[in-house]
Write a protein that holds these residues in place. Sequence first.
Motif, PDB file in Angstrom:
ATOM      1  N   LEU A  11       0.834  -1.207   0.000  1.00  0.00           N
ATOM      2  CA  LEU A  11       0.000   0.000   0.000  1.00  0.00           C
ATOM      3  C   LEU A  11       0.867   1.255   0.000  1.00  0.00           C
ATOM      4  CD1 LEU A  11      -2.924   1.128   0.259  1.00  0.00           C
ATOM      5  CD2 LEU A  11      -2.584   1.073   2.743  1.00  0.00           C
ATOM      6  N   ALA A  12       1.920   1.260   0.823  1.00  0.00           N
ATOM      7  CA  ALA A  12       2.809   2.428   0.889  1.00  0.00           C
ATOM      8  C   ALA A  12       3.560   2.637  -0.417  1.00  0.00           C
ATOM      9  CB  ALA A  12       3.788   2.258   2.050  1.00  0.00           C
ATOM     10  N   LEU A  13       3.961   1.547  -1.059  1.00  0.00           N
ATOM     11  CA  LEU A  13       4.645   1.684  -2.351  1.00  0.00           C
ATOM     12  C   LEU A  13       3.707   2.248  -3.410  1.00  0.00           C
ATOM     13  CD1 LEU A  13       6.770  -1.599  -2.451  1.00  0.00           C
ATOM     14  CD2 LEU A  13       7.617   0.738  -2.229  1.00  0.00           C
ATOM     15  N   LEU A 144       5.087  -1.505  12.511  1.00  0.00           N
ATOM     16  CA  LEU A 144       4.398  -0.401  13.195  1.00  0.00           C
ATOM     17  C   LEU A 144       4.417   0.920  12.426  1.00  0.00           C
ATOM     18  CD1 LEU A 144       5.251  -1.106  16.934  1.00  0.00           C
ATOM     19  CD2 LEU A 144       3.003  -1.212  15.824  1.00  0.00           C
ATOM     20  N   PRO A 145       5.543   1.357  11.841  1.00  0.00           N
ATOM     21  CA  PRO A 145       5.471   2.615  11.075  1.00  0.00           C
ATOM     22  C   PRO A 145       4.504   2.530   9.896  1.00  0.00           C
ATOM     23  CG  PRO A 145       7.749   2.029  11.538  1.00  0.00           C
ATOM     24  CD  PRO A 145       6.927   0.846  11.922  1.00  0.00           C
ATOM     25  N   TRP A 152      -3.265   6.663   9.954  1.00  0.00           N
ATOM     26  CA  TRP A 152      -3.275   8.116   9.742  1.00  0.00           C
ATOM     27  C   TRP A 152      -3.949   8.439   8.408  1.00  0.00           C
ATOM     28  CZ3 TRP A 152       1.890  11.242   8.838  1.00  0.00           C
ATOM     29  CH2 TRP A 152       1.581  12.597   8.611  1.00  0.00           C
ATOM     30  N   ALA A 153      -3.641   7.672   7.386  1.00  0.00           N
ATOM     31  CA  ALA A 153      -4.255   7.900   6.078  1.00  0.00           C
ATOM     32  C   ALA A 153      -5.768   7.677   6.130  1.00  0.00           C
ATOM     33  CB  ALA A 153      -3.613   6.975   5.042  1.00  0.00           C
ATOM     34  N   TRP A 154      -6.199   6.695   6.923  1.00  0.00           N
ATOM     35  CA  TRP A 154      -7.637   6.408   7.033  1.00  0.00           C
ATOM     36  C   TRP A 154      -8.369   7.518   7.790  1.00  0.00           C
ATOM     37  CZ3 TRP A 154     -11.135   3.299   4.952  1.00  0.00           C
ATOM     38  CH2 TRP A 154     -12.354   3.145   5.598  1.00  0.00           C
ATOM     39  N   LEU A 155      -7.734   8.029   8.848  1.00  0.00           N
ATOM     40  CA  LEU A 155      -8.386   9.048   9.671  1.00  0.00           C
ATOM     41  C   LEU A 155      -8.321  10.434   9.048  1.00  0.00           C
ATOM     42  CD1 LEU A 155      -7.104   7.878  13.179  1.00  0.00           C
ATOM     43  CD2 LEU A 155      -9.395   7.571  12.217  1.00  0.00           C
ATOM     44  N   ARG A 156      -7.237  10.719   8.358  1.00  0.00           N
ATOM     45  CA  ARG A 156      -7.069  12.029   7.712  1.00  0.00           C
ATOM     46  C   ARG A 156      -6.919  11.803   6.214  1.00  0.00           C
ATOM     47  NH1 ARG A 156      -5.281  15.936  11.326  1.00  0.00           N
ATOM     48  NH2 ARG A 156      -5.647  17.359   9.575  1.00  0.00           N
ATOM     49  N   ARG A 162       0.680  11.470   2.057  1.00  0.00           N
ATOM     50  CA  ARG A 162       1.762  11.861   2.958  1.00  0.00           C
ATOM     51  C   ARG A 162       1.881  10.871   4.115  1.00  0.00           C
ATOM     52  NH1 ARG A 162       1.394  17.696   5.624  1.00  0.00           N
ATOM     53  NH2 ARG A 162       1.642  18.255   3.426  1.00  0.00           N
ATOM     54  N   ALA A 163       0.732  10.435   4.647  1.00  0.00           N
ATOM     55  CA  ALA A 163       0.750   9.505   5.774  1.00  0.00           C
ATOM     56  C   ALA A 163       1.401   8.179   5.387  1.00  0.00           C
ATOM     57  CB  ALA A 163      -0.681   9.271   6.260  1.00  0.00           C
ATOM     58  N   LEU A 164       1.012   7.626   4.250  1.00  0.00           N
ATOM     59  CA  LEU A 164       1.577   6.353   3.815  1.00  0.00           C
ATOM     60  C   LEU A 164       3.074   6.464   3.543  1.00  0.00           C
ATOM     61  CD1 LEU A 164      -1.234   5.073   1.410  1.00  0.00           C
ATOM     62  CD2 LEU A 164      -0.749   4.301   3.743  1.00  0.00           C
ATOM     63  N   LEU A 165       3.485   7.569   2.948  1.00  0.00           N
ATOM     64  CA  LEU A 165       4.905   7.737   2.631  1.00  0.00           C
ATOM     65  C   LEU A 165       5.739   7.925   3.895  1.00  0.00           C
ATOM     66  CD1 LEU A 165       4.786   9.951  -0.593  1.00  0.00           C
ATOM     67  CD2 LEU A 165       5.211   7.488  -0.397  1.00  0.00           C
ATOM     68  N   TRP A 166       5.203   8.630   4.893  1.00  0.00           N
ATOM     69  CA  TRP A 166       5.939   8.770   6.144  1.00  0.00           C
ATOM     70  C   TRP A 166       6.066   7.428   6.853  1.00  0.00           C
ATOM     71  CZ3 TRP A 166       9.400  11.933   7.549  1.00  0.00           C
ATOM     72  CH2 TRP A 166       9.354  13.273   7.176  1.00  0.00           C
TER      73      TRP A 166
END
Length: 339
Positions: A11-13, A144-145, A152-156, A162-166
């Motif tokens: 998902l992050a990729l 965990l990260p 974070w991506a789901w809530l905001r 940005r959340a997924l990449l962080w």
Amino acid sequence: MDNLTHGLMGLALGALRRPDAADSPLSATDKAVLLGCVLAAELPDLDNLLPSENSVVHALQAHRGLSHALVFTPVIAGAATLVAKGLFRSARMGPVYLFSLLSVAFAHLLADLWTGWGTRVLLPFSAQRWTLDWTMVVDPWVTLPLLAGALWAWLRREQWRRALLWGLVGTVAYLGVRVSLQTVLSHRVRGAWPAAERVQVFPAWLSLTTWRYVVVLPSEYVTGTVALGSAPHEQRRWPRPGPEAVPASARNLPTVREALAWARFPLVSTAPQPEGGTELRIGDLRYHLGGEPTLQFILELSPQGELRAARLDRGGSAASLLRRWRTPEPAPGAPTPEG
């Protein structure tokens, strides 16, 4: 790696691709890319469903077989793309396939490669198992990260990318620390055993700064732990098995050959069975706790040397292994390293 981590990393990729329109809802292609990356990161482990004659054959042949090979990545990516395209029909196939291919290679093959079990990424040209030994198969600090980024991506949702990449940055940074520690601690063990034929350090359970090690001497293995800021701590020595350790009648059995090829620091023992025949145990000291092997293949051989049964022994339940990890046994005698 565990499947939760595979999927979150996929998902992050997928978030590496810039959305079609930054200030608009996700396009069909955006959604298909994210879905394709998650599917591509998970599909190789469908080989767990393949039938096999026993748990040893399944662990060594069926799982992490051709579906985990580089030559098969276009097929996995193609399957993920077709599913994603079927759900989002107006999506452009090119970006979906490209990022699905990226996800197979990095979210699954590389993620398995940095664990200790080993992955045969060069099948069918080579059956050799490759591993980087950076983390255990399940490492919460890898996951965990990525999980925090997904939540974070789901809530905001306006900040989903940005959340997924962080989250991905956090995981990559953690892996970088582990690679650095592996290098430092390997040199430290090598310095304590300059005459060793080989030195290898391995991740330890739930620990960043403490690792396990195996030192190969001409006639024996030395096992122990090494931590940042302290000298290597020897726990136990084991004699290196010779060719005669495996009964001659069993040496050509495919399951025996496969288990011996898997073990980088093999321990081999035999014991007679009450009903006749022999119990053959093949372990690997890269999986040791307090210097004692935890993971072994147990093969039951008939008096004629035929394989009657085979199973994988993980050294007890997760709870018992955790108790052993918390209360390690003191080293018997603690001999001085050879110089």
